[in-house]
Write an enzyme that holds these catalytic residues in place. Structure first.
Site, short mmCIF file in Angstrom:
data_model
loop_
_atom_site.label_atom_id
_atom_site.label_comp_id
_atom_site.label_asym_id
_atom_site.label_seq_id
_atom_site.Cartn_x
_atom_site.Cartn_y
_atom_site.Cartn_z
N GLY A 53 45.66 71.05 18.75
CA GLY A 53 46.88 70.33 19.09
C GLY A 53 47.88 70.15 17.96
O GLY A 53 48.70 69.23 18.00
N MET A 80 44.61 77.69 26.26
CA MET A 80 43.90 78.96 26.15
C MET A 80 43.40 79.52 27.48
O MET A 80 42.40 80.23 27.51
CB MET A 80 42.72 78.81 25.16
N LEU A 131 47.19 81.59 33.27
CA LEU A 131 47.65 80.88 34.47
C LEU A 131 47.94 81.87 35.59
O LEU A 131 48.46 82.97 35.34
CB LEU A 131 48.91 80.09 34.13
N ASN A 179 56.04 78.63 26.16
CA ASN A 179 54.77 78.85 25.46
C ASN A 179 55.07 79.25 24.03
O ASN A 179 56.11 79.84 23.75
CB ASN A 179 54.00 79.98 26.16
N HIS A 231 53.48 81.61 21.03
CA HIS A 231 52.50 82.68 20.83
C HIS A 231 52.54 83.11 19.37
O HIS A 231 53.61 83.33 18.81
CB HIS A 231 52.82 83.87 21.74
N ASP A 263 52.04 86.63 28.02
CA ASP A 263 52.79 86.73 26.76
C ASP A 263 54.02 87.63 26.85
O ASP A 263 54.35 88.36 25.91
CB ASP A 263 51.87 87.19 25.62
C1 GRF Z 1 48.50 78.36 17.88
O1 GRF Z 1 48.47 79.34 16.91
C2 GRF Z 1 49.21 78.83 19.11
O2 GRF Z 1 50.29 79.67 18.83
C3 GRF Z 1 48.13 79.60 19.81
O3 GRF Z 1 46.97 78.85 19.61
C4 GRF Z 1 47.10 78.07 18.43
C5 GRF Z 1 46.93 76.65 18.85
O4 GRF Z 1 46.95 75.79 17.76
N1 GRF Z 1 48.46 79.84 21.20
P1 GRF Z 1 47.19 74.23 17.96
O5 GRF Z 1 46.21 73.78 19.02
O6 GRF Z 1 48.61 74.01 18.38
O7 GRF Z 1 46.89 73.62 16.63
#
Ligand code: GRF
Length: 210
Positions: A12, A86, A89, A103, A105, A141
């Site tokens: 998070g 993760m 959807l 989102n 990425h 993505d």
């Molecule tokens: C981030 O690198 C985000 O881009 C990817 O997963 C990671 C999540 O990190 N989808 P966090 O939970 O925001 O610390």
């Protein structure tokens, strides 16, 4: 005031960057598909409502997505922010929130969709890597790109060191993109996003080469 919801799965840190950015809106809830997501603890400490919709409690993706969509809708968000969520959807979920779901990425899309983006960047010998905030469309993505940030790839980088450099940029560009959305400055035109705001359009991109 506009409402937004953040959906997470784990640490998070992007959620934290969003919550501390003084966005022009109210975070109605942080939702996680994992009960043990560390981000839930931080959000609750900030006084934000937290909700778990555990994907393991549902027989299939359609059932989970329906439950997640119902929970999101309950908060009537103007904007849905996927922040390290993760799960893939379903098209039905994505269509329901089309045009109001972003989102982050960890690659310069369209390069390296999916997982292991930092390892892929190293394996492919790219000199620049980075991150992308995009509108969510049914294909994984893809979707209109709002903002990207690039970082150099260094000779002695590991996936971990590169990930850390990219993550710092994620924390900059995601709040920026969310702010633009909440201010009503983003206009989707096919695959392109136009920004309407007073003053020059920021090039957006930090380039900590050195
Ligand atoms: C981030 O690198 C985000 O881009 C990817 O997963 C990671 C999540 O990190 N989808 P966090 O939970 O925001 O610390």
């Amino acid at each position: 005031m506009k409402n937004y919801v953040i959906i997470i799965s784990g640490r998070g840190s992007n959620m934290e960057a969003l919550l501390t950015a003084n966005l022009p809106g109210r975070c109605a809830a942080v939702i996680s598909n994992r009960p043990a997501a560390a981000g839930l603890v931080y959000a609750a400490r900030q006084g934000v409502a937290t909700v778990v919709v555990d994907h393991k409690a549902y027989p299939d993706r359609a059932a989970f997505d329906a439950a997640l969509a119902a929970e999101v809708e309950r908060h009537q968000p103007d904007l849905v922010l996927l922040a390290g969520f993760m799960r893939i959807l379903s098209p039905a979920f994505v269509r329901r929130f089309a045009g109001r779901m972003l989102n982050i990425h960890p690659s310069l899309l369209p390069a390296f969709p999916g997982l292991r983006t930092h390892a892929q960047a190293l394996e492919n010998g790219v000199r620049l890597h980075g991150c992308t905030v995009h509108f969510v469309t049914p294909d994984l993505d893809t979707g209109p790109i709002v903002i990207q940030a690039a970082v150099p790839v260094l000779d002695d980088d590991t996936p971990e060191s590169l990930a850390a450099r990219v993550l710092a940029e994620e924390h900059r560009i995601y709040p920026q993109a969310a702010r633009w959305f909440l201010e009503g400055c983003l206009h989707v035109d096919g695959l392109c996003v136009r920004l309407s705001r007073p003053g020059p359009i920021p090039a957006a991109l930090s380039f900590p080469v050195g």
